[in-house]
Design an enzyme around this catalytic site. Structure first.
Site, PDB file in Angstrom:
ATOM      1  N   CYS A   1       0.814  -1.222   0.000  1.00  0.00           N
ATOM      2  CA  CYS A   1       0.000   0.000   0.000  1.00  0.00           C
ATOM      3  C   CYS A   1       0.846   1.271   0.000  1.00  0.00           C
ATOM      4  CB  CYS A   1      -0.960  -0.012   1.179  1.00  0.00           C
ATOM      5  SG  CYS A   1      -0.161  -0.104   2.794  1.00  0.00           S
TER       6      CYS A   1
ATOM      7  N   HIS B   1      -2.231   0.618   7.137  1.00  0.00           N
ATOM      8  CA  HIS B   1      -2.512   0.915   5.735  1.00  0.00           C
ATOM      9  C   HIS B   1      -2.016   2.321   5.412  1.00  0.00           C
ATOM     10  CE1 HIS B   1      -4.410   0.146   1.943  1.00  0.00           C
ATOM     11  NE2 HIS B   1      -5.288   1.142   2.051  1.00  0.00           N
TER      12      HIS B   1
ATOM     13  N   ASP C   1      -7.887   6.003  -2.286  1.00  0.00           N
ATOM     14  CA  ASP C   1      -7.091   4.845  -1.893  1.00  0.00           C
ATOM     15  C   ASP C   1      -6.687   4.073  -3.150  1.00  0.00           C
ATOM     16  OD1 ASP C   1      -5.861   2.711  -0.746  1.00  0.00           O
ATOM     17  OD2 ASP C   1      -7.505   2.162   0.581  1.00  0.00           O
TER      18      ASP C   1
END
Length: 657
Positions: free
Chosen positions: A407, A450, A466
């Site tokens: 991520c 994250h 995202d």
């Protein structure tokens, strides 16, 4: 007492060794390995001595071990005071004292040391398992101290514990009343600071691999309980550090500045209220559901709208927060912050720069979609094993060569593309999702860490984007295990969430721990007041405390009388009469020695108290005839002999006074 200097019988030595081993065992989880090793060696030596009769170490050797151990504790912890140094030194003293213990007085001292060591367990952990272990060891220590104080042969362990049950039962109602009525502080008492505790969590810097490494941790970060409606899992973004400055390899935060008045947040509708039970993290970071509305007491809201404690948190914290999931954040951005959010390292990643620059003529949302389409259409992979990136032009290598990352890789590349395209952007780290516990709260682990992006559009403010959702939507919808099936075996069992027997057992245990933390360790003044209101008590807490003490003492007296009566009815007639005789002798300072039979006791009374010899011998002989030939001697004759002995003892006591 006269028997304090008598030797410890083998049965008591073995019981002392066993109970102290139970007390010391949980300390092995917290203390330096060499201290645990030394304690284990001392216990094994004592066990070998009991089994084979091998000699215990000479006192000169024990003195040398004490000096050496003290020196090592001092070098390891900087002294013998404080939590770790003090407890290590106490464990050292206890083991060495065990190796020189020979009398009942020594055993009693070790029992008291064991009680103190039980208390020190709560300096390291206050969980329900620790409390349960300490309660069991406490009961065993009480029984041991009772055996050490008695001149009689120790009864079997089961009988001793049965005798302790009424005593512990009497204490529980008093403890419960004090827990409810004693005035409490406004904040929960979760324990002492644990500065040396190894903790993992979010960091104030971000580089490739930062979140990847954290994703393999199953440690609990926090537990969140919503007061009303809950958002869906894919909406659970727990906001942490926000990063603005990129030097080509690593992201950094802005200084901890308060939010200026020029920055505004319009909450919108649908505010969410929840409580957060935050585990110790060793930092000032407070992850909060995006977007936090205000800062709780003891925290502050920074310029980029992340929450920070005023000082690093080394203990568990319980907070009540609110979130505005539909808020409009900073619709107007000062020029200085806008320039910061457009900064790109000079001379770095030219291919990325050219790609983003080519999107500048598009509308803002079209630029965002262009970057997300790039990730979807060009064969990018989401993986726990991203290839290493070069120090120079690392994001170019990621976008045009390796195309595999976690991520933080995607969030970093996306933010740099947006900046090259002329849109202010920044990286946000925190946690995403969590596991919905059957008890109704969200369990968020460090492995749920994250990274995502925020893009600023004039008039709309900061928008969460995202990039991971474009590459691996399973990560957002179902969790990390669903997004990395090829490497799921690298994740700890708690993050795989296979819902097998062990995982269900783990969840049940976590539910117990959560309730313990919330209603025992976290029971504060507000909870106390709410409970008393439900019970119908509206008055002053101090008056309630005195009333509770009065009720508790009354209950204690009633239960003590009932327990005494129960014990007397359970005791055989012969035992009751002999117990009366021993109590009477005790008023003269005479007690039966270990292993001493009734006739041996009569002979010793004749030597030490000649004036009592005839009356005591008469009772003892009648008692023995009655025990061994019940049909030959009536109980009334034994009772008559006992009354004669009691009269003689009282008369002798008055003369001696």
């Amino acid at each position: 007492m006269k028997h304090a200097s008598t030797p410890l019988p083998p049965a008591l030595k073995a019981r002392l060794l066993g109970v102290l081993s139970l007390v010391l065992l949980p300390h092995a989880l917290h203390l330096a390995p060499w201290i645990s090793l030394l304690a284990a060696l001392g216990l094994l030596w004592h066990a070998f001595h009991l089994r084979s009769g091998a000699p215990l170490p000479h006192r000169a050797i024990l003195a040398a071990l004490l000096l050496a151990g003290t020196a090592v504790v001092w070098l390891t912890h900087g002294g013998i005071f404080g939590r770790d140094g003090g407890v290590s030194f106490l464990v050292l003293l206890t083991v060495l004292k065990l190796l020189e213990s020979r009398t009942r007085r020594d055993g009693g001292l070790l029992g008291l040391l064991g009680l103190f060591l039980l208390l020190t367990l709560f300096l390291f952990d206050q969980g329900p398992l620790t409390a349960l272990w300490a309660l069991g060891a406490f009961a065993l220590l009480l029984g041991l101290l009772g055996d050490l104080a008695s001149p009689l042969e120790p009864p079997p362990l089961r009988r001793r514990l049965q005798g302790l049950a009424p005593t512990l039962g009497l204490a529980l109602p008093i403890a419960l009343l004090l827990f409810v009525f004693v005035p409490r502080p406004a904040a929960p008492l979760f324990g002492l600071p644990q500065a040396d505790r190894a903790v993992t969590g979010l960091s104030d810097s971000l580089a490739p691999g930062t979140i990847t490494d954290l994703s393999r941790s199953e440690a609990v970060a926090f537990r969140a309980t919503f007061a009303g409606a809950e958002p869906a899992r894919e909406q659970l973004y727990w906001r942490g550090p926000v990063f603005w400055h990129y030097d080509g390899r690593r992201w950094a935060r802005l200084p901890d500045l308060p939010r200026p008045e020029a920055l505004t947040m319009e909450p919108g509708e649908g505010l969410l209220e929840y409580s957060l039970m935050l585990e110790p993290q060793g930092s000032a970071i407070l992850p909060a559901l995006d977007i936090p509305v205000e800062a709780p007491e003891g925290t502050r809201l920074l310029l980029d709208h992340d929450l920070r404690f005023n000082r690093p948190q080394e203990t568990r914290r319980l907070l009540t927060l609110r979130a505005a999931p539909h808020a409009r954040l900073d619709p107007d951005l000062p020029e200085g912050l806008r320039r910061q959010a457009l900064q790109l390292p000079e001379g770095e990643n030219p291919l990325l720069h050219d790609l983003g620059t080519g999107w500048q003529k598009l509308e803002p949302r079209e630029r965002i979609e262009a970057a997300l389409h790039l990730f979807r259409a060009q064969g990018f992979r989401y993986t726990l094993r991203p290839p290493p990136l070069p120090e120079q032009d690392g994001m170019d290598a990621f976008l045009f060569d390796t195309r595999a990352g976690f991520c933080e890789h995607y969030a970093s590349a996306f933010v740099l593309l947006m900046r090259a395209a002329g849109l202010p952007a920044r990286v946000v780290t925190g946690y995403q999702g969590g596991e919905r516990h059957p008890d109704g709260y969200w369990l968020v682990r460090q492995g749920d860490a994250h990274a995502w992006a925020e893009v600023w559009i004039k008039g709309e403010g900061w928008l969460r984007v995202d990039p991971t959702e474009a590459i691996a939507p399973e990560r957002i919808e179902s969790g990390l295990a669903a997004a990395v099936p090829e490497t799921v075996g690298e994740l700890p069992a708690a993050l795989r969430r296979d819902f097998g027997f062990l995982h269900r057992a783990r969840l049940r245990l976590d539910g117990v721990e959560n309730r313990w933390n919330r209603w025992v360790l976290g029971f504060d003044r507000a909870d106390q007041r709410a409970l008393l209101d439900r019970l119908g008590w509206k008055g002053d807490l101090r008056l309630g405390l005195w009333g509770a003490l009065g009720i508790g003492l009354g209950l204690l007296a009633i239960m003590a009388l009932a327990a005494g009566r129960w014990r007397r009815t359970r005791m055989a007639p012969a035992q009751r009469l002999w117990a009366r005789f021993e109590r009477a002798l005790g008023t003269m300072g005479v007690s039966r020695q270990p292993g001493e039979g009734p006739r041996a006791l009569a002979r010793r009374i004749a030597r030490e108290q000649p004036e009592l010899a005839q009356a005591c011998a008469g009772f003892i002989e009648a008692y023995l005839h009655w025990r061994h030939a019940p049909a030959g001697v009536a109980q009334a004759a034994v009772e008559q002999a006992l009354r004669s002995a009691e009269r003689a003892i009282r008369a002798t006591a008055q003369v001696q006074k």
